[in-house]
Design an enzyme around this catalytic site. Structure first.
Site, PDB file in Angstrom:
ATOM      1  N   SER A  39       6.676  -2.469  -1.692  1.00  0.00           N
ATOM      2  CA  SER A  39       5.970  -3.299  -2.664  1.00  0.00           C
ATOM      3  C   SER A  39       6.523  -3.035  -4.071  1.00  0.00           C
ATOM      4  CB  SER A  39       4.464  -3.014  -2.574  1.00  0.00           C
ATOM      5  OG  SER A  39       3.714  -3.933  -3.320  1.00  0.00           O
ATOM      6  N   ASP A  61       9.523  -4.727   1.844  1.00  0.00           N
ATOM      7  CA  ASP A  61       8.786  -5.822   1.203  1.00  0.00           C
ATOM      8  C   ASP A  61       8.653  -5.601  -0.312  1.00  0.00           C
ATOM      9  OD1 ASP A  61       7.941  -8.340   1.937  1.00  0.00           O
ATOM     10  OD2 ASP A  61       5.848  -7.781   2.155  1.00  0.00           O
ATOM     11  N   HIS A  71       1.997  -8.064   4.050  1.00  0.00           N
ATOM     12  CA  HIS A  71       2.563  -7.131   3.085  1.00  0.00           C
ATOM     13  C   HIS A  71       2.115  -5.685   3.294  1.00  0.00           C
ATOM     14  CE1 HIS A  71       4.401  -6.033  -0.698  1.00  0.00           C
ATOM     15  NE2 HIS A  71       3.249  -5.581  -1.185  1.00  0.00           N
TER      16      HIS A  71
END
Length: 308
Positions: free
Chosen positions: A127, A156, A233
């Site tokens: 992230s 991600d 996510h």
């Protein structure tokens, strides 16, 4: 072929190391709290530094840490902040301090006869931590780094709310292959990251224009791209996350309907395969996954691997 998607055969242990108040006077103390997963069998092992996502906790990733470490890697996860998330530049500086601590402090925390090979250090992050990992590798830390990275892996990664509202520093250029990096890069994305949870939230967790697609597009060769099509996510995190932060994380991002264990095995296996290829010189697993993505427990589509 021994499957990288199964847990490895090496026994391991988790080590939790807090940052003492006296750390400013003790160079051997870590600058940030750490969660370390390490094999316990005698040997010398490469090191993976993994940066957590926005407002998350390093121990939310214990399943991923365990999977990777069991295949012969020492995984170091710093807790870069506690209550109030820092600015992007502050996050990068904190990560840089951890990198520079590794040569003087990591070995003392490891089991007897387990040696960290600091000539083989991989950098990763999830992230916003994935974006921070890219920024660190690109040289955006003010503090000079004492180690060189062998591999960069974004899980991600996210660079902001959209193309026009990005976190500092702005590393995305929207020019293909523009990242000034000379190390292999793998980017693992999620198919549901760009979607809003239940269609009611104003912001997806990994919006198009600032997510895995653009990080891969800007990475130089060799680079690889794997997308877990049916997962979201945060689906690589552990189940039943504790505390208020854990509860909130379950309300923010769209999740896949499949088992999160399959997602953790897929992410962990891809990371291990890429590390084996570019840190250990053993590319059989990586090439097998690229040739047959159905080997992955979670559906991986698309798969891109560009070497020349």
């Amino acid at each position: 072929m021994a499957s990288v998607f199964d847990e490895g055969k090496l026994p391991l242990e988790f080590i939790t190391e807090e940052t003492p108040f006296s750390s400013c006077f003790d160079s051997s103390a870590p600058p940030k709290p750490l969660l370390i997963a390490t094999p316990t069998v005698n040997g010398t092992y490469p090191v993976l530094l993994l940066l957590h996502g926005f407002y998350l906790r390093n121990y939310f990733y214990k399943g991923i840490f365990q999977h990777i470490a069991s295949h012969g890697f020492i995984v170091v996860g710093p807790q870069l902040y506690s209550l109030v998330p820092p600015t992007g530049p502050e996050e990068i500086e904190s990560a840089a301090k951890v990198v520079n601590w590794l040569p003087q402090g990591l070995q003392s925390l490891l089991p007897e006869n387990v040696v960290a090979d600091l000539t083989k250090v991989a950098l990763s992050g999830h992230s916003r931590g994935g974006k921070a990992a890219f920024a660190l590798a690109l040289g955006h830390a003010k503090e000079s780094l004492s180690l060189k990275f062998s591999v960069l892996i974004g899980i991600d990664p996210v660079a902001g709310a959209n193309q026009y509202c990005r976190t500092n520093p702005h590393i995305l250029t929207y020019v293909p292959r523009s990242f000034n990096l000379n190390i292999p890069v793998a980017v693992i994305g999620t198919g549901l990251g760009p979607e809003k949870k239940n269609g009611c939230l104003s912001q997806p967790c990994a919006p198009d224009g600032v997510n895995h697609k653009e990080f891969f597009n800007e990475s130089k060769l060799p680079c690889a791209h794997f997308v877990a099509k049916d997962y979201g996510h945060l689906d690589m995190l552990d189940d039943d996350l504790p505390g208020v932060v854990g509860a909130l994380s379950g309300c923010t991002c769209k999740n896949g309907s499949g088992s999160k264990d399959l997602m953790r095995k897929s992410v962990g296996g891809i990371v291990v395969a890429f590390l084996n290829a570019y840190v250990n010189g053993e590319d059989e697993n990586l090439l097998a996954i690229v040739a047959d993505p159905a080997l992955s427990p979670a559906k991986i589509e698309p798969v891109e691997f560009i070497t020349a």
